[in-house]
Design a protein around this motif. Structure first.
Motif, short mmCIF file in Angstrom:
data_model
loop_
_atom_site.label_atom_id
_atom_site.label_comp_id
_atom_site.label_asym_id
_atom_site.label_seq_id
_atom_site.Cartn_x
_atom_site.Cartn_y
_atom_site.Cartn_z
N GLU A 269 0.83 -1.20 0.00
CA GLU A 269 0.00 0.00 0.00
C GLU A 269 0.87 1.26 0.00
OE1 GLU A 269 -2.30 1.26 3.65
OE2 GLU A 269 -3.96 0.50 2.44
N GLN A 270 1.94 1.24 0.82
CA GLN A 270 2.83 2.39 0.89
C GLN A 270 3.56 2.61 -0.43
OE1 GLN A 270 3.17 4.60 3.25
NE2 GLN A 270 4.86 5.71 2.28
N ASP B 144 13.50 9.39 14.14
CA ASP B 144 12.39 8.83 14.92
C ASP B 144 11.63 7.81 14.09
OD1 ASP B 144 9.52 8.81 16.10
OD2 ASP B 144 10.71 9.86 17.61
N LYS B 145 11.25 6.70 14.72
CA LYS B 145 10.55 5.61 14.02
C LYS B 145 9.28 6.09 13.32
CE LYS B 145 12.89 1.75 15.11
NZ LYS B 145 13.43 0.82 14.09
N THR B 146 8.61 7.06 13.91
CA THR B 146 7.35 7.54 13.32
C THR B 146 7.56 8.28 12.00
OG1 THR B 146 7.48 9.56 14.65
CG2 THR B 146 6.23 7.71 15.58
N ALA C 61 8.43 6.07 7.76
CA ALA C 61 7.50 5.74 6.68
C ALA C 61 7.36 6.87 5.67
CB ALA C 61 6.13 5.37 7.25
N HIS C 62 7.70 8.11 6.07
CA HIS C 62 7.52 9.26 5.18
C HIS C 62 8.83 9.73 4.56
CE1 HIS C 62 3.47 9.58 6.78
NE2 HIS C 62 3.97 9.56 7.99
N ASP D 235 16.32 1.98 8.03
CA ASP D 235 15.98 1.67 9.42
C ASP D 235 16.84 2.56 10.30
OD1 ASP D 235 14.67 0.52 11.51
OD2 ASP D 235 15.94 -1.25 11.62
N SER D 236 16.31 2.95 11.45
CA SER D 236 17.04 3.89 12.29
C SER D 236 16.62 3.76 13.73
CB SER D 236 16.78 5.33 11.80
OG SER D 236 17.56 6.25 12.51
#
Length: 368
Positions: free
Chosen positions: A139-140, A312-314, A317-318, A352-353
């Motif tokens: 989807e992403q 930051d993990k949040t 995705a962007h 990944d971070s």
């Protein structure tokens, strides 16, 4: 009379055994489903949990059977992250009547949680959990491609509309510059020209991000490609107190068919971001960027890992979204361009971070 009773008893035993076999069969099916399942009775006591759910909770099944919700929340085997998620699901189900929940676990996986209760469940509560990470990734990717396509349309529309008047303005400023020099205002002209050039650079990035040129493929050694990238960046690394290491031997036999200029642009962009992230860290340890490559099936995996500030993990995705940036003066186009270039090479790119610990970018390119 006794014979009839024995026959009836025998039929009842056979019926019971048959029912028991069916129940065992269904229970065996539930135990080995890829979805996690928990069943609470009307008193809130856990009466059934399958193997998959026990794995997700990282707790033995027998340690949870017979526990109520409070006992589960106080259970020593469960970590605090899972306890908070369970409590959140309980609150949203009971107080807000939500029957579907989506959560992200501590490993970054997406889980769809469904709660069934009511008359059809005879007072019981059935909770099922399914891993939907792969669906979210698809989807992403589709969402990313849609945004890049939209960016292409926007870029094509604005490029000519803005660049032409900017060129005209630049020309008139240059004509007026001698008069500004006489007035002692040459600094004004310099600033105006610099800002016009910066605007042109941003438009150029728009055009590149919307439609990178078709790759001009040549076969190159992965080692020679990475070695050249390190040579191009190590001087800037030294200036920022950062060591750039290529952890790959020269005899590594890995070749890829790529547009060298485009892939070099991707690698340089990632390393530049890593240098910026390391520069943000206000501490005594020296910065390190490690670049490695290894074969993975039909692909070469190139990884670039830094010990910078992390992300930051949040926000992960962007990160490849057009115009999304974590930098104060960033355009948010560098990584979206990199994403498009790698996709045009039939490859993939991921990140990944850990906040405060560093970031790793991984690129997979088809191997020759």
């Amino acid at each position: 009379m006794l014979s009839e009773f024995q026959d009836t008893l025998l039929e009842s035993v056979k019926a019971f055994q048959s029912t028991q076999l069916v129940m065992n069969k269904y229970e065996n099916v539930l135990q080995h489903m890829d979805s996690g399942i928990m069943l609470f009775d009307s008193e809130g006591v856990l009466t059934f949990i399958n193997v998959q759910m026990a794995k997700l909770l990282e707790t033995p099944r027998h340690a949870l059977i017979g526990c109520n919700l409070l006992q589960i929340l106080l259970h020593p085997h469960l970590n605090q992250f899972k306890k908070r998620k369970i409590l959140r699901i309980y609150r949203e189900t009971i107080f807000y009547r939500k029957k579907n929940h989506e959560v992200i676990d501590e490993y970054g996986r997406h889980w769809l949680i469904t709660v069934k209760y009511g008359d059809q469940m005879d007072g019981d509560f059935l909770l099922s959990v399914k891993d939907v990470s792969e669906f979210r990734q698809i989807e992403q990717t589709a969402y990313q491609n849609d945004k890049l396509a939209m960016l292409g349309k926007i870029s094509a529309a604005i490029a000519h509309e803005i660049r032409n008047p900017l060129t005209t303005i630049r020309g008139f400023i240059q004509l007026l510059r001698p008069h500004l020099v006489q007035l002692g205002k040459d600094e004004y002209a310099r600033i105006i020209l610099a800002e016009i050039d910066r605007a042109n650079d941003i438009i150029f990035e728009f055009l590149n991000s919307s439609k990178p040129t078709a790759p001009q493929m040549v076969v190159v050694s992965v080692y020679s490609l990475l070695k050249e990238v390190v040579l191009l960046t190590e001087s800037e690394g030294h200036m920022k107190g950062c060591e750039i290491n290529l952890l790959l031997s020269e005899d590594a036999n890995m070749n890829v068919s790529i547009d060298v200029k485009q892939i070099k642009q991707v690698l340089l962009n990632i390393i530049k971001n890593a240098l910026d992230a390391i520069e943000e860290v206000k501490c005594d340890h020296s910065g390190v960027i490690n670049i490695t490559a290894k074969p993975e099936g039909k692909y070469v995996n190139i990884s670039i890992q830094d010990n910078g500030n992390g992300i930051d993990k949040t926000l992960l995705a962007h990160l490849f979204d057009p115009f999304f940036t974590t930098k104060e003066k960033g355009t948010g186009l560098g990584l979206s361009v990199s994403y498009r270039i790698v996709r045009n090479h039939k490859g993939t790119i991921s990140v990944d971070s850990i906040k405060g610990a560093g970031t790793i970018f991984e690129i997979w390119l088809p191997m020759v």
